[in-house]
Design an enzyme around this catalytic site. Structure first.
Site, PDB file in Angstrom:
ATOM      1  N   SER A   1      10.126   2.097 -13.200  1.00 10.51           N
ATOM      2  CA  SER A   1       8.926   2.097 -14.050  1.00 10.51           C
ATOM      3  C   SER A   1       9.258   2.270 -15.529  1.00 10.51           C
ATOM      4  O   SER A   1       8.627   1.661 -16.392  1.00 10.51           O
ATOM      5  CB  SER A   1       7.965   3.199 -13.597  1.00 10.51           C
ATOM      6  OG  SER A   1       7.559   3.005 -12.260  1.00 10.51           O
TER       7      SER A   1
ATOM      8  N   HIS B   1       7.522   6.825 -18.064  1.00 11.73           N
ATOM      9  CA  HIS B   1       6.797   5.677 -18.602  1.00 11.73           C
ATOM     10  C   HIS B   1       6.764   5.721 -20.128  1.00 11.73           C
ATOM     11  O   HIS B   1       7.049   4.723 -20.792  1.00 11.73           O
ATOM     12  CB  HIS B   1       5.366   5.660 -18.065  1.00 11.73           C
ATOM     13  CG  HIS B   1       5.278   5.515 -16.583  1.00 11.73           C
ATOM     14  ND1 HIS B   1       4.088   5.677 -15.901  1.00 11.73           N
ATOM     15  CD2 HIS B   1       6.222   5.226 -15.647  1.00 11.73           C
ATOM     16  CE1 HIS B   1       4.308   5.483 -14.610  1.00 11.73           C
ATOM     17  NE2 HIS B   1       5.587   5.227 -14.429  1.00 11.73           N
TER      18      HIS B   1
END
Length: 328
Positions: free
Chosen positions: A183, A235
């Site tokens: 991610s 993230h």
């Protein structure tokens, strides 16, 4: 989906999704690369997930535990590759112990056992089939056309370095949980798309709409990260890293320079391939990237807990509600 939406606002489309080869149309005179890095990454991730499930061997471990071998999901036809019980891993994958053994990001091992390599190995591991499929589909949608437009060298650098940026920020704030998945790298590509829009501002015809659409896509993805059990620090770290690297590696000739291919030969055009503001953004991004990594790495390996210096930052990764709690 992000790439398709971005195409619509740049080219004046109205809600339709173009075929992949039209998402990022090449301009005349630019080279179109044959992507191979993204397909290889997808193949490696899938193969490594199979290796992880083989090493996990849920039936064998379940048989020696109190719960019995029947707790493994799909044991009847997957045998050794069966998933952990849904109560333990609802994403259809291995145990946390297996992931930790094979290279998951663990703060204590990175800092106290000097296993810095986990900052990179965690990207190749996934918590389950659901996690793997979601990340690989996103990588194909976002990364494939970026690689075709900018080449494997630049995209691979952004992808890998964004992993490190996400892993470092995650380790600075999260100490009690392991972290796996690509991610951070995916958000790095999203960040690079945003900075690419800024630094190549002159070549976009519908600038405001393109910017708005991309910001909405980024905001939605970051908002998902405030749910429990999602490492939003990875993230954010990946996004910030990719955002800076986009200014450095994705700079393209400005509109006036590109028009020389279509203008009549007797029409004068600027001889400068890049505009001054593009070089300024590149220089600032380079300085910030180097300083950011130096400071973050120094804090990490000194064992600094970033939560002590930012009392509210934990809300960036999880916001408690009446429906769920975030834990410690």
């Amino acid at each position: 989906m992000a790439a398709a939406a971005r195409y619509d606002v740049e080219k004046g489309g109205e809600g339709s999704y173009p075929p992949p080869e039209q998402m990022y149309p090449q301009r005349e005179g630019e080279r179109e690369w044959v992507p191979w890095f993204v397909p290889v990454v997808v193949a490696v991730n899938v193969a490594l997930f199979a290796v992880v499930m083989y090493a996990n061997n849920c039936p064998a471990h379940a048989a020696s535990s109190r719960r019995g071998g029947g707790a493994c999901v799909a044991r009847g036809f997957l045998h050794r590759f069966a998933f952990q019980p849904l109560s333990e891993n609802p994403l259809l994958g291995p145990s946390s112990a297996t992931l930790q053994k094979l290279g998951a990001l663990v703060w204590d091992k990175v800092v106290h056992e000097h296993q810095g390599w986990r900052l990179l190995t965690c990207i190749w591991l996934h918590a389950g089939v659901v996690h793997l499929v979601a990340n690989m589909l996103s990588l194909v949608l976002i990364g494939l056309r970026l690689e075709q437009q900018f080449g494997y060298v630049r995209i691979s650098i952004i992808y890998i370095v964004s992993v490190v940026g996400g892993s470092v920020l995650s380790s600075l704030f999260i100490r009690n949980n392991i972290s796996v998945g690509a991610s951070g790298a995916l958000f790095g590509l999203l960040g690079a798309m945003l900075s690419e829009l800024f630094t190549n501002w002159t070549i976009y015809s519908n600038k405001a709409a393109a910017l708005f659409t991309l910001l909405v896509v980024i905001a939605i993805n970051l908002a998902i990260g405030i749910l429990p059990h999602v490492d939003n620090f990875a993230h954010i770290g990946g996004f910030l890293t990719g955002f800076l690297l986009g200014f450095i590696f994705l700079m393209r000739p400005h509109y006036g320079w590109m028009q020389r291919y279509v203008r009549p030969s007797d029409v004068q055009y600027t001889s400068k391939k890049y505009l001054p503001y593009q070089w300024v953004l590149l220089a600032l991004a380079s300085v910030l990237a180097v300083l950011g990594f130096a400071v973050a790495m120094g804090m990490l390996f000194k064992g600094v807990n970033a939560n002590d210096h930012c009392q509210w930052c934990h809300y960036l990764s999880c916001v408690p509600t009446s429906r769920w709690s975030c834990g410690k």
